[in-house]
Design a protein around this motif. Structure first.
Motif, mmCIF file in Angstrom:
data_model
loop_
_atom_site.group_PDB
_atom_site.id
_atom_site.type_symbol
_atom_site.label_atom_id
_atom_site.label_comp_id
_atom_site.label_asym_id
_atom_site.label_seq_id
_atom_site.Cartn_x
_atom_site.Cartn_y
_atom_site.Cartn_z
ATOM 1 N N LEU A 54 -29.922 -5.654 -5.906
ATOM 2 C CA LEU A 54 -29.931 -6.372 -4.911
ATOM 3 C C LEU A 54 -29.936 -5.662 -3.554
ATOM 4 O O LEU A 54 -29.614 -4.330 -3.556
ATOM 5 N N VAL A 55 -30.568 -6.082 -2.373
ATOM 6 C CA VAL A 55 -30.423 -5.273 -1.048
ATOM 7 C C VAL A 55 -29.562 -5.826 -0.386
ATOM 8 O O VAL A 55 -29.726 -7.058 -0.281
ATOM 9 N N HIS A 56 -28.746 -5.021 0.562
ATOM 10 C CA HIS A 56 -27.830 -5.433 1.434
ATOM 11 C C HIS A 56 -28.454 -5.290 2.843
ATOM 12 O O HIS A 56 -28.649 -4.044 3.101
ATOM 13 N N GLU A 57 -28.548 -6.273 3.540
ATOM 14 C CA GLU A 57 -28.829 -6.040 5.043
ATOM 15 C C GLU A 57 -28.375 -7.106 5.979
ATOM 16 O O GLU A 57 -27.992 -8.090 5.463
ATOM 17 N N THR A 58 -28.463 -6.709 7.272
ATOM 18 C CA THR A 58 -27.811 -7.660 8.175
ATOM 19 C C THR A 58 -28.840 -7.899 9.260
ATOM 20 O O THR A 58 -29.753 -6.995 9.679
ATOM 21 N N LEU A 59 -28.613 -9.096 10.082
ATOM 22 C CA LEU A 59 -29.703 -9.154 11.340
ATOM 23 C C LEU A 59 -28.762 -9.852 12.198
ATOM 24 O O LEU A 59 -27.662 -10.735 11.876
ATOM 25 N N PRO A 60 -29.128 -9.445 13.727
ATOM 26 C CA PRO A 60 -28.102 -10.160 14.421
ATOM 27 C C PRO A 60 -28.262 -11.692 14.648
ATOM 28 O O PRO A 60 -29.357 -12.002 14.697
ATOM 29 N N LEU A 145 -27.485 -10.770 0.938
ATOM 30 C CA LEU A 145 -27.816 -9.958 -0.220
ATOM 31 C C LEU A 145 -29.067 -10.606 -0.978
ATOM 32 O O LEU A 145 -29.148 -11.854 -1.038
ATOM 33 N N TYR A 146 -29.837 -9.902 -0.988
ATOM 34 C CA TYR A 146 -31.130 -10.507 -1.603
ATOM 35 C C TYR A 146 -32.096 -9.643 -2.687
ATOM 36 O O TYR A 146 -31.706 -8.260 -2.574
ATOM 37 N N THR A 147 -32.758 -10.440 -3.429
ATOM 38 C CA THR A 147 -33.665 -9.667 -4.404
ATOM 39 C C THR A 147 -34.844 -9.190 -3.706
ATOM 40 O O THR A 147 -35.257 -9.854 -3.038
#
Lengths: 212, 231
Positions: A54-60, A145-147
């Protein structure tokens, strides 16, 4: 770590092609681009079916903004695993994946309301967009959290974006596609066997994720 | 069971002998098959265990575990074991958990195979997380690389190598070699009894077909009705 060249070499041994790290297929039954396309398809399918990485990322997130473009995420998204909204001090609220009908039933005037986001839905127009409901009343952060497949394979020595132990199963998946092709290499019994082995890899990954 | 040191060169020689030393296979090829056999063996039996250390980062929840760990089973923070929880439990049981003030981590949770999270996050950073679990399979590259394996494990690996080698022949040879794949799976089921309980193993052994053809009788509502009617 396994590279695309190593994997293509193994494939070439299996179909009696000259092993040259996927630089060419001398029998001309398959061409390089075709096999690389099979390879990338199988990697995506494996990641999608197992959620192994999984990839962890954030967006404002902006005040009163409902729609967020997922194309702005760094990696080529396959599916969302978890979405949370973090307020300005970092308190997190997990967003439930819902459809518009359930928003209609659960939240009056959800389209015009803002507050603490409680859910999200995948929007089809514009594509690759999520709508959070209700829109955030304060600025915060969307936590994903996304594939995703982080790198595309080629025949240039790129590391396959999977734990190396699962790479043999990607090979079986590619072989299944190669042997399905009409022409001299068409061999459905062996293709079905390869498909079965690919499925075995998916099952073993799921066992590893949840335990026996 | 007795284990012995077996080098890559010895394993390749055994593999070549098993394949009849014909020119149809090269030593490099057999080496590739051996490494695949080891990987499949490890995925099924979880044979190789170990731990790695990763440094904490202040206020960071999610960590990528080293590529050498395949499945995390236990985590220590500065030698103190952390309790296992799940992302779902935290989301449901402790809303807002990601906003909890950083301090000393008390729990860990799996995120994906090679990712974990800790709760609460480490306040200072630079501390040590000891991540213990199933390791990725050792890859044999040099002739002198070796493994500790039992004789029966070596035989199981050679069975798998034999099966892989016949794939490129296809036809009857390949079909006949499915029996050696079954032998490999049987040995893996002996090493890991839990694997022998899985649907995957039963499919290999043909046990699912057996159940399909001869379903076990289970008393259902219909049989209850019948017995009630007869009373």
């Amino acid at each position: 770590m396994t590279t695309d060249q190593q994997l293509l070499n193994e494939l070439q041994f299996s179909v009696i092609e000259e092993p040259n790290q996927g630089q060419s297929f001398s029998t001309e039954i398959w061409d390089v681009d075709e096999v690389i396309s099979y390879l990338n398809d199988r990697i995506k399918r494996f990641v999608s079916e197992t959620r192994i990485t999984l990839v962890h990322e954030t967006l404002p997130s902006m005040v009163d903004q409902k729609l967020y473009d997922l194309n702005t995420l760094d990696d080529d998204l396959i599916d969302l695993h978890r979405v949370a909204w973090l307020d300005s001090v970092g308190v997190s609220y997990e967003l439930q994946r819902r459809d518009k009908m359930s928003f209609d039933l659960l939240t009056q005037n959800w389209a015009d309301t803002s507050g603490i986001p409680k859910g999200y839905s995948i929007v089809t127009e514009p594509q690759m967009t999520i709508q959070i409901v209700p829109a955030a009343a304060d600025a915060g952060t969307l936590d994903f959290l996304y594939t995703a497949v982080t790198t595309l394979a080629s025949n240039t020595g790129v590391t396959i974006p999977l734990p190396a132990d699962f790479c043999p199963y990607i090979k079986w998946g590619v072989l299944a596609d190669m042997l399905k092709k009409d022409g001299p290499a068409h061999d459905m019994p062996r293709s079905a066997y390869c498909e079965m082995r690919f499925g075995e890899g998916v099952e073993l990954a799921k066992i590893l994720l949840r335990g026996f | 069971m007795a284990y012995q040191k077996v080098t890559f060169a010895e394993l390749k020689l055994l593999g070549m002998n098993r394949l009849g030393n014909v020119a149809f296979y090269t030593e490099d090829e057999v080496g590739i098959y051996l490494n695949e056999a080891l990987r499949v063996w490890n995925l099924i039996t979880w044979q190789w265990h170990g731990s790695v250390f990763i440094p904490t980062v202040a206020s960071q929840t999610f960590y990528d575990v080293s590529a050498s760990v395949l499945k995390t089973m236990r985590v220590e923070y500065n030698n103190v074991p952390l309790d296992l929880t799940s992302l779902q439990s935290l989301d449901l049981g402790q809303p807002g958990w990601q906003g909890t003030a950083a301090g000393t981590p008390k729990r860990w949770f799996p995120v994906a195979l090679t990712q974990i999270g800790i709760y609460p996050t480490d306040a200072i950073g630079g501390n040590s997380l000891r991540v213990e679990g199933v390791l990725t399979t050792p890859v044999l590259v040099n002739e002198s690389d070796y493994l500790d394996l039992g004789q029966w494990q070596v035989q199981a690996l050679l069975d798998y190598v034999h099966h892989l080698a016949t794939f490129k022949q296809g036809g009857e040879e390949f079909k006949a070699s499915l029996q050696t794949l079954k032998s490999f799976m049987t040995a893996a089921g002996v090493q890991n009894r839990k694997f022998a309980e899985t649907a995957l193993y039963k499919r290999y052994m043909g046990m699912d077909l057996d159940e399909l053809l001869r379903p076990m009788y289970r008393g259902g509502p219909q049989s209850d009705n019948r017995s009630a009617a007869s009373e």
